[in-house]
Design an enzyme around this catalytic site. Structure first.
Site, PDB file in Angstrom:
ATOM      1  N   LYS A 112       0.816  -1.207   0.000  1.00 47.11           N
ATOM      2  CA  LYS A 112       0.000   0.000   0.000  1.00 47.11           C
ATOM      3  C   LYS A 112       0.851   1.259   0.000  1.00 47.11           C
ATOM      4  O   LYS A 112       0.464   2.272  -0.581  1.00 47.11           O
ATOM      5  CB  LYS A 112      -1.006  -0.004   1.170  1.00 47.11           C
ATOM      6  N   LYS A 193      -5.218 -11.086  -5.214  1.00 48.81           N
ATOM      7  CA  LYS A 193      -6.467 -11.278  -4.473  1.00 48.81           C
ATOM      8  C   LYS A 193      -7.499 -10.248  -4.891  1.00 48.81           C
ATOM      9  O   LYS A 193      -7.160  -9.118  -5.238  1.00 48.81           O
ATOM     10  CB  LYS A 193      -6.205 -11.225  -2.962  1.00 48.81           C
ATOM     11  N   LYS A 196     -10.884  -4.538  -2.404  1.00 49.90           N
ATOM     12  CA  LYS A 196     -11.627  -3.281  -2.529  1.00 49.90           C
ATOM     13  C   LYS A 196     -10.758  -2.206  -3.127  1.00 49.90           C
ATOM     14  O   LYS A 196     -11.229  -1.337  -3.836  1.00 49.90           O
ATOM     15  CB  LYS A 196     -12.067  -2.811  -1.139  1.00 49.90           C
TER      16      LYS A 196
HETATM   17  P1  ATP Z   1      -8.594  -3.288   1.127  1.00 50.26           P
HETATM   18  O1  ATP Z   1      -8.141  -3.505  -0.280  1.00 50.26           O
HETATM   19  O2  ATP Z   1      -9.146  -1.908   1.405  1.00 50.26           O
HETATM   20  O3  ATP Z   1      -7.603  -3.749   2.160  1.00 50.26           O
HETATM   21  P2  ATP Z   1      -9.987  -5.768   1.365  1.00 50.26           P
HETATM   22  O4  ATP Z   1     -10.680  -6.217   0.134  1.00 50.26           O
HETATM   23  O5  ATP Z   1      -8.684  -6.419   1.667  1.00 50.26           O
HETATM   24  O6  ATP Z   1      -9.878  -4.198   1.285  1.00 50.26           O
HETATM   25  P3  ATP Z   1     -10.636  -5.751   4.156  1.00 50.26           P
HETATM   26  O7  ATP Z   1     -11.697  -4.898   4.758  1.00 50.26           O
HETATM   27  O8  ATP Z   1      -9.227  -5.334   4.329  1.00 50.26           O
HETATM   28  O9  ATP Z   1     -10.967  -5.926   2.601  1.00 50.26           O
HETATM   29  O10 ATP Z   1     -10.795  -7.226   4.690  1.00 50.26           O
HETATM   30  C1  ATP Z   1     -11.977  -7.708   5.317  1.00 50.26           C
HETATM   31  C2  ATP Z   1     -11.892  -9.217   5.465  1.00 50.26           C
HETATM   32  O11 ATP Z   1     -12.052  -9.840   4.170  1.00 50.26           O
HETATM   33  C3  ATP Z   1     -10.563  -9.721   6.009  1.00 50.26           C
HETATM   34  O12 ATP Z   1     -10.818 -10.797   6.870  1.00 50.26           O
HETATM   35  C4  ATP Z   1      -9.839 -10.206   4.781  1.00 50.26           C
HETATM   36  O13 ATP Z   1      -8.884 -11.206   5.088  1.00 50.26           O
HETATM   37  C5  ATP Z   1     -10.981 -10.748   3.954  1.00 50.26           C
HETATM   38  N1  ATP Z   1     -10.665 -10.728   2.520  1.00 50.26           N
HETATM   39  C6  ATP Z   1     -10.330  -9.626   1.806  1.00 50.26           C
HETATM   40  N2  ATP Z   1     -10.118  -9.952   0.516  1.00 50.26           N
HETATM   41  C7  ATP Z   1     -10.338 -11.297   0.410  1.00 50.26           C
HETATM   42  C8  ATP Z   1     -10.282 -12.236  -0.669  1.00 50.26           C
HETATM   43  N3  ATP Z   1      -9.960 -11.834  -1.892  1.00 50.26           N
HETATM   44  N4  ATP Z   1     -10.558 -13.525  -0.407  1.00 50.26           N
HETATM   45  C9  ATP Z   1     -10.877 -13.939   0.852  1.00 50.26           C
HETATM   46  N5  ATP Z   1     -10.949 -13.105   1.912  1.00 50.26           N
HETATM   47  C10 ATP Z   1     -10.686 -11.802   1.708  1.00 50.26           C
HETATM   48 MG    MG Z   2      -7.442  -5.672   3.228  1.00 48.83          MG
END
Ligand code: ATP
Ligand code: MG
Length: 327
Positions: A112, A193, A196
């Site tokens: 990041k 992965k 968001k």
């Molecule tokens: P950001 O990119 O802002 O970090 P994010 O998509 O990683 O967003 P988070 O809010 O950081 O979302 O994570 C929320 C939960 O979702 C965490 O437990 C994280 O491990 C899980 N998670 C996020 N992306 C994935 C994915 N692609 N597959 C499975 N679990 C996920």
């Molecule tokens: Mg995350």
């Protein structure tokens, strides 16, 4: 009952399929087997540039999606991180236990910080706040996706270090990472992965996407060379990701799907998967919209959740403050 706690950042209008499969659905399952605490991480959402009105909106939207996915405020404590001051209080103490070197080594910080022009101090210390989020509640397990494994390891290290230095205060939690669904990949880049914060939405299926958009994204998902529908995450990451999603949402095994689709083409799999995803998300999307029509009720639910969370978190902060020698 064992205790479970986890959080999701308020960094988007909609959660995505990775959050849903990897995190939210585990939360919903655990509210019946665990004493469960789930929060919307809005403090974490300001570690990168953000818009205040948007954050307010996203906090409510994330809460609505928690409930729409099946979290029941009578069975699980659902709250907003900033409404429980103890998180910030414990975080400061843990910052003084953590070292600069170990925070710099966090891969999420490296990723990041490389993507953002301005790197805030909060982006670096974020995993310490996350450790505070967790340790305040003495959870036995923390249900998360694979990407959070390293942060959980840091949390465990900080808890052990604190306990060794100041006396037994924190429970050392176990991550709860379901191997099969811990990492849902981006449909356009099946080696990354689903996220968001990924720059394009084309490879990400959002819970709140319209059915047409979902179908289109699945149809244009990157598949692999060859034509055989096989589960091979190394050699065929695109198709394997589609199979993982399919299996997770239907409850059938990947092996059963592979034999079902033997001799058929990628296109067939995609058409069927689109249907599965659309129908799985439809009730969640519709319920989210209903909940967002009356945010006053949503805010009342969150107020009650914060009050319950404070009872536990404030007690832990008292213990922590006493342990380190604050009057
Ligand atoms: P950001 O990119 O802002 O970090 P994010 O998509 O990683 O967003 P988070 O809010 O950081 O979302 O994570 C929320 C939960 O979702 C965490 O437990 C994280 O491990 C899980 N998670 C996020 N992306 C994935 C994915 N692609 N597959 C499975 N679990 C996920
Ligand atoms: Mg995350």
């Amino acid at each position: 009952r064992p205790r479970s706690l986890s959080g999701v950042q308020a960094t988007s209008d909609s959660l995505h399929l990775g959050n849903y499969i990897g995190a939210l659905r585990q939360f919903v399952a655990q509210q019946d087997t665990h004493e469960a605490f789930f929060f919307i991480a809005n403090l974490h959402a300001i570690t990168v540039d953000h818009d205040p009105a948007e954050l307010r909106e996203r906090t409510l939207r994330t809460a609505a999606q928690f409930l729409a996915a099946g979290l029941d405020p009578e069975r699980a404590t659902v709250f907003v991180q900033s409404q429980v001051v103890a998180h910030t209080q414990a975080s400061w103490v843990l910052e003084c236990v953590a070292s600069l070197g170990e925070l710099r080594r966090m891969t999420q910080f490296k990723d990041k910080s490389a993507r953002n022009e301005r790197v805030s101090l909060g982006l670096l210390s974020y995993p310490v706040l996350q450790a505070a989020d967790i340790l305040l509640y003495h959870p036995d397990v923390v249900p998360v996706g694979e990407d959070q494994r390293q942060h959980l390891e840091l949390t465990r290290n900080l808890a052990e270090r604190f306990n060794a230095r100041f006396g037994e205060t924190f429970t050392v939690p176990e991550p709860h990472i379901l191997k099969a669904t811990a990492k849902i990949y981006d449909l356009q880049d099946p080696t990354a992965k689903m996220s968001k914060s990924s720059p394009t939405a084309a490879g990400r299926i959002d819970i709140l996407d319209e059915p047409k958009a979902v179908a289109k994204k699945i149809k244009s998902a990157v598949t692999d060379a060859g034509t055989e529908i096989a589960y091979d995450p190394e050699g065929k990451p695109g198709v394997s990701n589609l199979l993982t999603i399919y299996a997770a949402l239907t409850g059938s095994s990947v092996e059963a799907l592979v034999s079902e689709y033997e001799g058929r083409m990628y296109g067939h799999l995609k058409v069927d998967l689109a249907e599965v995803v659309v129908e799985s998300l439809r009730p969640v999307r519709e319920r989210t919209q209903e909940l967002l029509a009356d945010t006053a009720e949503l805010e009342r639910i969150l107020d009650r959740g914060a009050a319950r969370a404070r009872e536990i978190a404030d007690t832990t902060v008292k213990d922590v403050y006493a342990a380190v020698g604050f009057l």
